[in-house]
Design an enzyme around this catalytic site. Structure first.
Site, PDB file in Angstrom:
ATOM      1  CG  HIS A   1      -2.118   0.699   1.143  1.00 46.00           C
ATOM      2  ND1 HIS A   1      -2.515   1.803   0.097  1.00 46.00           N
ATOM      3  CD2 HIS A   1      -2.883   1.152   2.310  1.00 46.00           C
ATOM      4  CE1 HIS A   1      -3.580   2.548   0.741  1.00 46.00           C
ATOM      5  NE2 HIS A   1      -3.713   2.102   1.718  1.00 46.00           N
TER       6      HIS A   1
ATOM      7  CG  HIS B   1      -4.176   0.500  -8.142  1.00 47.20           C
ATOM      8  ND1 HIS B   1      -5.384   0.503  -7.971  1.00 47.20           N
ATOM      9  CD2 HIS B   1      -3.666   1.222  -7.130  1.00 47.20           C
ATOM     10  CE1 HIS B   1      -5.784   1.352  -7.092  1.00 47.20           C
ATOM     11  NE2 HIS B   1      -4.567   1.889  -6.516  1.00 47.20           N
TER      12      HIS B   1
ATOM     13  CG  ASP C   1       3.041   4.462  -3.696  1.00 46.75           C
ATOM     14  OD1 ASP C   1       2.891   5.591  -3.183  1.00 46.75           O
ATOM     15  OD2 ASP C   1       2.302   3.636  -3.497  1.00 46.75           O
TER      16      ASP C   1
HETATM   17  N1  ACO Z   1       5.297  -6.977 -10.139  1.00 45.15           N
HETATM   18  C1  ACO Z   1       5.188  -8.152 -10.676  1.00 45.15           C
HETATM   19  N2  ACO Z   1       3.939  -8.809 -10.815  1.00 45.15           N
HETATM   20  C2  ACO Z   1       2.905  -8.326 -10.401  1.00 45.15           C
HETATM   21  C3  ACO Z   1       2.927  -6.980  -9.817  1.00 45.15           C
HETATM   22  C4  ACO Z   1       4.317  -6.368  -9.613  1.00 45.15           C
HETATM   23  N3  ACO Z   1       4.132  -4.938  -9.161  1.00 45.15           N
HETATM   24  N4  ACO Z   1       1.492  -6.561  -9.266  1.00 45.15           N
HETATM   25  C5  ACO Z   1       0.815  -7.815  -9.767  1.00 45.15           C
HETATM   26  N5  ACO Z   1       1.469  -8.387 -10.272  1.00 45.15           N
HETATM   27  C6  ACO Z   1       0.950  -9.714 -10.909  1.00 45.15           C
HETATM   28  C7  ACO Z   1       0.447 -10.690  -9.905  1.00 45.15           C
HETATM   29  O1  ACO Z   1       1.841 -11.748  -9.671  1.00 45.15           O
HETATM   30  C8  ACO Z   1      -0.720 -11.537 -10.723  1.00 45.15           C
HETATM   31  O2  ACO Z   1       0.088 -12.642 -11.438  1.00 45.15           O
HETATM   32  P1  ACO Z   1      -0.852 -13.688 -11.854  1.00 45.15           P
HETATM   33  O3  ACO Z   1      -2.176 -13.251 -12.406  1.00 45.15           O
HETATM   34  O4  ACO Z   1       0.023 -14.399 -12.898  1.00 45.15           O
HETATM   35  O5  ACO Z   1      -1.067 -14.569 -10.615  1.00 45.15           O
HETATM   36  C9  ACO Z   1      -1.098 -10.314 -11.231  1.00 45.15           C
HETATM   37  O6  ACO Z   1      -0.256  -9.568 -11.473  1.00 45.15           O
HETATM   38  C10 ACO Z   1      -2.438  -9.595 -10.543  1.00 45.15           C
HETATM   39  O7  ACO Z   1      -1.812  -9.180  -9.330  1.00 45.15           O
HETATM   40  P2  ACO Z   1      -2.535  -9.196  -7.832  1.00 45.15           P
HETATM   41  O8  ACO Z   1      -1.487  -9.532  -6.894  1.00 45.15           O
HETATM   42  O9  ACO Z   1      -3.520 -10.398  -7.961  1.00 45.15           O
HETATM   43  O10 ACO Z   1      -3.194  -7.857  -7.721  1.00 45.15           O
HETATM   44  P3  ACO Z   1      -3.738  -7.378  -6.547  1.00 45.15           P
HETATM   45  O11 ACO Z   1      -5.029  -6.547  -7.038  1.00 45.15           O
HETATM   46  O12 ACO Z   1      -3.908  -8.204  -5.439  1.00 45.15           O
HETATM   47  O13 ACO Z   1      -2.565  -6.486  -5.850  1.00 45.15           O
HETATM   48  C11 ACO Z   1      -0.918  -4.417  -5.643  1.00 45.15           C
HETATM   49  C12 ACO Z   1      -2.469  -5.122  -6.179  1.00 45.15           C
HETATM   50  C13 ACO Z   1      -0.895  -4.998  -4.197  1.00 45.15           C
HETATM   51  C14 ACO Z   1      -0.883  -3.081  -5.524  1.00 45.15           C
HETATM   52  C15 ACO Z   1       0.206  -5.479  -6.535  1.00 45.15           C
HETATM   53  O14 ACO Z   1       0.006  -4.957  -7.867  1.00 45.15           O
HETATM   54  C16 ACO Z   1       1.553  -5.134  -5.983  1.00 45.15           C
HETATM   55  O15 ACO Z   1       1.954  -5.741  -4.930  1.00 45.15           O
HETATM   56  N6  ACO Z   1       2.095  -3.971  -6.605  1.00 45.15           N
HETATM   57  C17 ACO Z   1       3.420  -3.527  -6.000  1.00 45.15           C
HETATM   58  C18 ACO Z   1       3.313  -2.915  -4.665  1.00 45.15           C
HETATM   59  C19 ACO Z   1       2.716  -1.335  -4.997  1.00 45.15           C
HETATM   60  O16 ACO Z   1       3.460  -0.645  -5.836  1.00 45.15           O
HETATM   61  N7  ACO Z   1       1.661  -0.911  -4.160  1.00 45.15           N
HETATM   62  C20 ACO Z   1       1.344   0.272  -4.331  1.00 45.15           C
HETATM   63  C21 ACO Z   1      -0.435   0.141  -4.637  1.00 45.15           C
HETATM   64  S1  ACO Z   1      -0.865   1.864  -5.025  1.00 45.15           S
HETATM   65  C22 ACO Z   1      -1.275   2.594  -3.288  1.00 45.15           C
HETATM   66  O17 ACO Z   1      -1.649   1.608  -2.480  1.00 45.15           O
HETATM   67  C23 ACO Z   1      -1.099   3.634  -3.084  1.00 45.15           C
END
Ligand code: ACO
Length: 435
Positions: free
Chosen positions: A271, A312, A370
């Site tokens: 987050h 996201h 971010d």
């Molecule tokens: N790097 C690599 N792979 C990713 C990333 C990433 N940053 N984000 C998502 N994926 C992949 C997942 O592994 C998943 O792959 P799969 O379908 O093969 O299993 C797919 O994309 C979908 O991602 P989920 O994790 O299911 O998406 P979710 O909605 O649960 O998570 C989140 C969203 C937490 C933001 C995620 O994208 C992440 O961890 N990003 C990096 C951290 C980040 O930047 N957070 C800030 C968010 S914005 C905020 O809060 C201000």
């Protein structure tokens, strides 16, 4: 705009018993309709299963709307691009709290209220001494903000609208002072008192960077950049920290305690903690030539490495906030730093290469808010471990607005999710000698 006719329903049939029920569908101003499943358990005896609340609307809200497919964000109906260009953070704060942009007198009164609540009780300062100098500032924020309820009893009656308003003003006003003190504590410098003649962000910069022995002038470029970043971070509908606040607040906990819980939720790297994690990641990558190696790591399911600042839950397109911050990065670097800043170059190349990669394209993973904010913070001299604190200051506006909305909602009940129990079946206690 979809019209809520009150006639739209969805039929749900239990194939085990053959029972069918009609559930109402509600339509908001924008976005997907919502099926009202409140009768579901009573009618079927089943709970619904939705880890991460992917398909669950937990409340009605009129504050913020995101269209994740189009990459649109609006506060109270106003597009974020217009607010970022034309408004100011405190005007946006008023808009969030009251639903409309302030008229001149309303704005003056609001600014006066916020300015007059910026000091913190002197006794609060002793809290900081209990923290070791290298404590993470977010840990201090959770503690100090939570403790505000012990100082401001006169604004903790959540059923009293005046108390709610004063508490909201106090939280918005005191967050920069508390944050400035966190920073000063970490570097062993004396705390700086707020100054009423400065703007909200000017005050924060002054409380972080001025020292008693020297004159300090707030840089207008830094002040404007921070103000815009704060506008972009002010709210983001029912994200993890806001939902935490609504959950804590649903038990009628006081707003200071609720905001402390939101700060804790924001801290996580999935987050708000992602802005700090992005800088660590860019340092780790180090050079453009290493990008492919790190992209492979991000794609490898057995590797915990993720591309921080990417992806996201709601945006499946460009996060409009990232686009605005990237533009601001160019401006700030040109005026205060170096437009060819190696870290910025690295971030731009990383974005470019990731967006051409099938893995990121297929999953619709774009830079989020971010990804670029830390680069601006760095140029402003804000240390990496304070990045998420900056986020918390700005998001306080959204948190208190959402909390106020929740308290005023006649449908509001204590939040109490159900579960699918998969533990041991009923069994008898075994004496320790017989285990
Ligand atoms: N790097 C690599 N792979 C990713 C990333 C990433 N940053 N984000 C998502 N994926 C992949 C997942 O592994 C998943 O792959 P799969 O379908 O093969 O299993 C797919 O994309 C979908 O991602 P989920 O994790 O299911 O998406 P979710 O909605 O649960 O998570 C989140 C969203 C937490 C933001 C995620 O994208 C992440 O961890 N990003 C990096 C951290 C980040 O930047 N957070 C800030 C968010 S914005 C905020 O809060 C201000």
């Amino acid at each position: 705009m979809a019209k809520d006719t009150g006639k739209d329903t969805i039929s749900v049939t239990d194939n085990v018993t053959g029972k069918t029920i009609e559930l109402p569908i509600y339509h908001g101003t924008h976005g997907p309709g919502a099926v009202d499943i409140r009768a579901f358990f009573k009618e079927f005896g089943y709970v619904t299963f939705d880890p991460g609340f992917v398909s669950t609307a937990a409340c009605r809200s009129s504050i913020t709307y995101i269209d994740g497919d189009k990459g649109q964000l609006m506060y109270r109906g106003y597009p974020i691009e217009q607010l970022a260009e034309k408004s100011s953070f405190l005007e946006v704060a008023y808009l969030m709290l009251h639903g409309e942009l302030p008229k001149r007198e309303q704005q003056n009164e609001f600014l006066g209220n916020i300015t007059r609540h910026t000091m913190i009780n002197e006794s609060l300062k002793s809290f900081y001494e209990g923290f070791y100098h290298d404590a993470h500032p977010m840990a201090i924020m959770v503690g100090v903000v939570g403790s505000l309820s012990a100082f401001y009893h006169d604004s903790t009656d959540i059923r009293n609208p005046e108390h709610r308003e004063i508490a909201a003003h106090r939280l918005i006003a005191k967050m920069p002072t508390i944050a400035g003190a966190c920073y000063k504590h970490s570097i062993g410098e004396p705390f700086v008192y707020p100054r009423n003649k400065l703007s909200y962000c000017g005050n924060l910069l002054n409380m972080m960077f001025s020292v008693p022995c020297e004159e300090y002038e707030v840089d207008p470029v830094a002040e404007r950049a921070l103000d815009m970043i704060f506008i972009l971070h002010a709210d983001h509908e029912q994200n993890a920290s806001t939902s935490t606040i609504r959950l804590a607040g649903s038990s009628a906990a006081n707003p200071f305690a609720c905001v402390a819980s939101g700060i804790a939720a924001l801290w996580g790297p999935a987050h708000g903690g992602a802005n700090e994690a992005v800088l660590h990641m860019l340092d780790q990558i180090g050079d453009v030539k290493n990008i492919p190696k790190f992209l492979e790591k991000a794609k490898d399911k057995d590797d915990p490495f993720r591309l921080m600042g990417f992806g996201h839950r709601i945006y499946k397109n460009f996060d409009p906030r990232a686009t605005l911050i990237r533009k601001m990065c160019h401006e700030v670097l040109a005026k205060l730093g170096d437009e060819n800043d190696p870290l910025f170059e690295l971030a731009l190349r990383l974005e470019e290469i990731a967006l051409q990669d099938d893995y990121f394209k297929e999953r619709k993973l774009y830079p989020n808010v971010d990804f670029y904010s830390g680069i601006i913070y760095k140029v402003l001299g804000i240390p990496t471990n304070m990045f998420t604190v900056m986020f918390a200051i700005a998001r306080t506006v959204g948190w208190v607005s959402q909390w106020m909305e929740m308290i005023g909602d006649p449908e509001q009940r204590i939040a109490r999710p159900r579960q699918l129990y998969e533990g041991a079946a009923k069994r008898d206690y075994i004496d320790i000698n017989k285990r």
